[in-house]
Design a protein around this motif. Structure first.
Motif, PDB file in Angstrom:
ATOM      1  N   VAL A 157     145.675  89.582   1.572  1.00 54.98           N
ATOM      2  CA  VAL A 157     146.824  88.785   1.999  1.00 54.98           C
ATOM      3  C   VAL A 157     146.816  88.714   3.522  1.00 54.98           C
ATOM      4  CG1 VAL A 157     149.324  88.511   1.904  1.00 54.98           C
ATOM      5  CG2 VAL A 157     148.121  89.546  -0.026  1.00 54.98           C
ATOM      6  N   LEU A 158     146.546  87.535   4.065  1.00 53.08           N
ATOM      7  CA  LEU A 158     146.328  87.384   5.500  1.00 53.08           C
ATOM      8  C   LEU A 158     147.370  86.457   6.118  1.00 53.08           C
ATOM      9  CD1 LEU A 158     142.454  86.940   5.521  1.00 53.08           C
ATOM     10  CD2 LEU A 158     143.760  89.033   5.952  1.00 53.08           C
ATOM     11  N   GLU A 159     148.119  86.995   7.061  1.00 50.89           N
ATOM     12  CA  GLU A 159     149.041  86.176   7.851  1.00 50.89           C
ATOM     13  C   GLU A 159     148.241  85.446   8.920  1.00 50.89           C
ATOM     14  OE1 GLU A 159     152.793  86.997  10.842  1.00 50.89           O
ATOM     15  OE2 GLU A 159     152.509  88.356   9.137  1.00 50.89           O
ATOM     16  N   MET A 160     148.579  84.169   9.148  1.00 49.34           N
ATOM     17  CA  MET A 160     147.842  83.349  10.108  1.00 49.34           C
ATOM     18  C   MET A 160     148.809  82.699  11.087  1.00 49.34           C
ATOM     19  SD  MET A 160     145.109  81.449   7.582  1.00 49.34           S
ATOM     20  CE  MET A 160     143.795  82.378   6.777  1.00 49.34           C
ATOM     21  N   GLY A 161     148.691  83.071  12.361  1.00 52.64           N
ATOM     22  CA  GLY A 161     149.526  82.492  13.395  1.00 52.64           C
ATOM     23  C   GLY A 161     148.766  81.457  14.204  1.00 52.64           C
ATOM     24  N   ALA A 162     149.520  80.629  14.919  1.00 53.92           N
ATOM     25  CA  ALA A 162     148.886  79.588  15.742  1.00 53.92           C
ATOM     26  C   ALA A 162     149.723  79.343  16.983  1.00 53.92           C
ATOM     27  CB  ALA A 162     148.747  78.283  14.955  1.00 53.92           C
ATOM     28  N   ILE A 168     144.687  77.459  13.154  1.00 52.61           N
ATOM     29  CA  ILE A 168     144.698  77.781  11.729  1.00 52.61           C
ATOM     30  C   ILE A 168     143.355  77.424  11.096  1.00 52.61           C
ATOM     31  CG2 ILE A 168     145.808  77.346   9.512  1.00 52.61           C
ATOM     32  CD1 ILE A 168     147.491  78.982  11.468  1.00 52.61           C
ATOM     33  N   ALA A 169     142.797  76.279  11.473  1.00 48.21           N
ATOM     34  CA  ALA A 169     141.489  75.896  10.940  1.00 48.21           C
ATOM     35  C   ALA A 169     140.442  76.946  11.297  1.00 48.21           C
ATOM     36  CB  ALA A 169     141.083  74.531  11.481  1.00 48.21           C
ATOM     37  N   PHE A 170     140.510  77.480  12.512  1.00 45.72           N
ATOM     38  CA  PHE A 170     139.555  78.503  12.938  1.00 45.72           C
ATOM     39  C   PHE A 170     139.687  79.756  12.080  1.00 45.72           C
ATOM     40  CE2 PHE A 170     138.339  82.154  15.525  1.00 45.72           C
ATOM     41  CZ  PHE A 170     137.049  81.798  15.892  1.00 45.72           C
ATOM     42  N   LEU A 171     140.923  80.215  11.857  1.00 47.50           N
ATOM     43  CA  LEU A 171     141.139  81.417  11.052  1.00 47.50           C
ATOM     44  C   LEU A 171     140.710  81.192   9.604  1.00 47.50           C
ATOM     45  CD1 LEU A 171     144.613  82.583  12.439  1.00 47.50           C
ATOM     46  CD2 LEU A 171     142.344  83.462  13.037  1.00 47.50           C
ATOM     47  N   CYS A 172     140.979  79.992   9.090  1.00 45.10           N
ATOM     48  CA  CYS A 172     140.547  79.681   7.722  1.00 45.10           C
ATOM     49  C   CYS A 172     139.027  79.634   7.615  1.00 45.10           C
ATOM     50  CB  CYS A 172     141.149  78.349   7.261  1.00 45.10           C
ATOM     51  SG  CYS A 172     142.924  78.420   6.939  1.00 45.10           S
ATOM     52  N   GLY A 173     138.366  79.250   8.705  1.00 44.63           N
ATOM     53  CA  GLY A 173     136.910  79.263   8.712  1.00 44.63           C
ATOM     54  C   GLY A 173     136.344  80.661   8.572  1.00 44.63           C
ATOM     55  N   LEU A 199     152.526  70.159  15.675  1.00 42.57           N
ATOM     56  CA  LEU A 199     152.643  71.494  15.100  1.00 42.57           C
ATOM     57  C   LEU A 199     152.436  71.425  13.584  1.00 42.57           C
ATOM     58  CD1 LEU A 199     155.282  74.151  15.991  1.00 42.57           C
ATOM     59  CD2 LEU A 199     154.837  73.613  13.609  1.00 42.57           C
ATOM     60  N   ALA A 200     153.072  70.431  12.925  1.00 38.31           N
ATOM     61  CA  ALA A 200     152.920  70.275  11.475  1.00 38.31           C
ATOM     62  C   ALA A 200     151.470  70.029  11.100  1.00 38.31           C
ATOM     63  CB  ALA A 200     153.805  69.133  10.971  1.00 38.31           C
ATOM     64  N   GLU A 201     150.769  69.228  11.901  1.00 36.79           N
ATOM     65  CA  GLU A 201     149.354  68.980  11.631  1.00 36.79           C
ATOM     66  C   GLU A 201     148.545  70.270  11.711  1.00 36.79           C
ATOM     67  OE1 GLU A 201     147.792  66.031  14.214  1.00 36.79           O
ATOM     68  OE2 GLU A 201     149.204  64.475  13.589  1.00 36.79           O
ATOM     69  N   THR A 202     148.880  71.111  12.699  1.00 39.14           N
ATOM     70  CA  THR A 202     148.153  72.370  12.855  1.00 39.14           C
ATOM     71  C   THR A 202     148.416  73.297  11.680  1.00 39.14           C
ATOM     72  OG1 THR A 202     148.209  72.201  15.263  1.00 39.14           O
ATOM     73  CG2 THR A 202     147.844  74.388  14.337  1.00 39.14           C
ATOM     74  N   GLU A 205     146.484  72.587   8.590  1.00 36.21           N
ATOM     75  CA  GLU A 205     145.078  72.965   8.520  1.00 36.21           C
ATOM     76  C   GLU A 205     144.818  73.971   7.403  1.00 36.21           C
ATOM     77  OE1 GLU A 205     144.530  72.302  13.351  1.00 36.21           O
ATOM     78  OE2 GLU A 205     144.372  74.319  12.494  1.00 36.21           O
ATOM     79  N   LEU A 206     145.830  74.770   7.052  1.00 38.13           N
ATOM     80  CA  LEU A 206     145.679  75.700   5.934  1.00 38.13           C
ATOM     81  C   LEU A 206     145.476  74.931   4.635  1.00 38.13           C
ATOM     82  CD1 LEU A 206     145.737  78.442   4.526  1.00 38.13           C
ATOM     83  CD2 LEU A 206     148.242  78.356   4.609  1.00 38.13           C
ATOM     84  N   ALA A 207     146.338  73.953   4.386  1.00 32.97           N
ATOM     85  CA  ALA A 207     146.214  73.161   3.160  1.00 32.97           C
ATOM     86  C   ALA A 207     144.863  72.455   3.103  1.00 32.97           C
ATOM     87  CB  ALA A 207     147.352  72.155   3.067  1.00 32.97           C
ATOM     88  N   ARG A 208     144.431  71.904   4.233  1.00 35.68           N
ATOM     89  CA  ARG A 208     143.179  71.150   4.250  1.00 35.68           C
ATOM     90  C   ARG A 208     141.952  72.042   4.096  1.00 35.68           C
ATOM     91  NH1 ARG A 208     146.308  68.503   8.113  1.00 35.68           N
ATOM     92  NH2 ARG A 208     145.277  69.480   9.894  1.00 35.68           N
ATOM     93  N   SER A 209     142.113  73.337   4.335  1.00 39.06           N
ATOM     94  CA  SER A 209     140.983  74.260   4.220  1.00 39.06           C
ATOM     95  C   SER A 209     140.767  74.749   2.794  1.00 39.06           C
ATOM     96  CB  SER A 209     141.206  75.476   5.123  1.00 39.06           C
ATOM     97  OG  SER A 209     142.132  76.381   4.530  1.00 39.06           O
ATOM     98  N   LEU A 210     141.755  74.573   1.919  1.00 35.82           N
ATOM     99  CA  LEU A 210     141.659  75.130   0.569  1.00 35.82           C
ATOM    100  C   LEU A 210     140.646  74.362  -0.274  1.00 35.82           C
ATOM    101  CD1 LEU A 210     145.468  75.643  -0.180  1.00 35.82           C
ATOM    102  CD2 LEU A 210     143.814  77.398   0.504  1.00 35.82           C
TER     103      LEU A 210
END
Length: 454
Positions: A157-162, A168-173, A199-202, A205-210
């Motif tokens: 379970v990973l919390e991701m801040g930006a 967020i895309a970087f952390l998801c990578g 901010l919403a676009e950033t 990035e979590l949704a787009r990484s799934l």
């Protein structure tokens, strides 16, 4: 991480071994020499201090080697960039250990509460999990969590801040989550993002990484960009109001904490969570959505939430001397979170006939609209019935500009800690909230000491 030979780690990050024995087993990672445990790699990062200066201390505490940008007097894996090496090792470790399901959690408020709640639900259901400690949710903290996960971890379970677009895309990578949870979209870090839309676009990035068969949990009513711009998922659970897939009814606050009924898919369960603040219902729903996506039942979720303990300084309710109640939410602040806590505190104080004293520190990183965001909070404090407003720090003067009642300005948390005990009366309800940089946690610590926690 599962133990792995130092020589294999060196190959994974393209390191040159200097004075190191390749057969030693690596069992984790650290960037702070003071907390190194046996079998860990010490990554000598450069920042305000040069981590290489502490490599000897780290190895004396049991580190098998240092990872640095130059050979050191201790066994060293030499790389061009130790931070990149830390991140690359986390990527490699997750590719090597494919048994754990990764959950990514992001949003502008509620991330840590959601993370704590999801971890509690999963543990109570018998799952073996590793979760972000505190809020180590950035480009250093996330890979450390990955590398220090127990070898038998089933869910990570990973919390991701930006703070910038692309974070967020970087952390998801690195983490490659299969389940994503978005907690909320509200104004934070606008000096970096420039607009709520960016901010919403950033966060999206979590949704787009799934992956296409992944699961996503999100609140109703957020911008389309935050949920991936219309992309589909194997499972999408929404939470919030009663048109959502997951919602709460009968929300009530008791001395023991929150009570409400949670509804999903035609089923319902009674929740008794030992936390204070009706504004916490939404992150608890977000966590419930994540647990449902991982195969837990609604009853499992309710049972798990009954055991919840939050990370400190986020809504702790303490009774001090002279029947003074202290609601300590001093960890951080944003406009949405500030408004929620003010409304909550006003309801609690009013229902018990107490005088409401709000100690508010400034909210940081709000960009050009910072003054108006503070003034909105000051106006709201007046509307909900704050009796005494204590404004702490430079930005907090903007609260005072719009607050119509009795107010006091303090330059620092230290000054407020000196003055506040003389201002309080028996039976007061004291609400404390502000951005981390104001250091209101030092004020609450002083209050607990001077007014003796009961």
């Amino acid at each position: 991480m599962k133990p792995v030979a130092l020589s294999e780690v060196a190959r994974a990050i393209g390191a040159r071994m200097c004075g190191a024995k390749g057969g030693e087993q690596v069992r984790g990672a650290a960037v702070d020499s003071r907390v190194v445990r046996g079998g860990e790699l010490f990554f000598a990062l450069r920042g305000r201090l040069d981590g290489a200066d502490f490599a000897s201390d780290a190895c004396a505490r049991g580190a098998v080697a240092a990872v640095a940008d130059r050979p050191l007097e201790v066994p060293t894996l030499v790389v061009d960039d130790p931070l990149w090496a830390l991140q690359e090792l986390a990527r490699w470790s997750l590719r090597r250990e494919t048994s754990a399901t990764v959950v990514g959690i992001t949003g502008t408020v509620g991330k840590t509460t959601t993370k704590d709640a999801l971890a509690t639900i999963l543990r109570s259901g018998g799952r073996k999990i590793t979760a972000t400690e505190g809020n180590l949710n950035n480009e250093i903290g996330l890979p450390l969590t990955v590398l220090n996960a127990a070898p038998d971890t089933e869910v990570l379970v990973l919390e991701m801040g930006a703070t910038h677009p692309g974070d967020i895309a970087f952390l998801c990578g690195i983490a490659r989550p299969r389940v994503g949870i978005l907690t909320a979209i509200s104004p934070v870090h606008l000096d970096s993002f420039g607009s709520l839309e960016k901010l919403a676009e950033t966060k999206g990035e979590l949704a787009r990484s799934l992956p296409e068969d992944g699961a996503f949990v999100s609140p109703v009513g957020v911008p389309e960009a935050a949920v991936g711009g219309g992309r589909s998922f194997g499972l999408h659970i929404t939470f919030g109001e009663d048109e959502a897939d997951l919602w709460a009814s009968g929300v009530a606050e008791t001395e023991e904490g929150l009570r409400f009924t949670v509804h999903a898919g035609g089923e319902s369960a009674e929740v008794h969570a030992p936390v204070h603040g009706t504004h916490l219902v939404r992150p608890l729903l977000a966590a419930t959505g994540g647990a449902l996506a991982l195969g837990m039942s609604l009853e499992d979720c309710a049972r798990g939430l009954s055991r919840l303990r939050r990370t400190g300084l986020r809504g702790d309710l303490l009774r001090l001397r002279d029947d003074i109640l202290l609601y300590d939410d001093s960890y951080n602040a944003s406009p949405a979170a500030m408004a929620a806590v003010l409304r909550y505190g006003a309801r609690r104080a009013s229902s018990s006939g107490r005088r409401l004293v709000a100690v508010l520190g400034g909210m940081f990183e709000l960009g050009p609209g910072a003054r108006e965001y503070h003034r909105e909070a000051g106006r709201l404090a007046g509307e909900v019935g704050v009796d005494l407003l204590v404004c702490v720090g430079e930005e907090a003067r903007w609260y005072a500009e719009a607050f119509p009642g009795e107010k006091i300005l303090c330059e620092s948390a230290e000054e407020a800690a000196e003055r506040l005990p003389q201002l309080l009366r028996p039976g007061d309800y004291v609400l404390v909230k502000g951005s981390r940089g104001v250091r209101l946690d030092t004020l609450t610590a002083r209050l607990k000491e001077s007014l003796s926690v009961v």
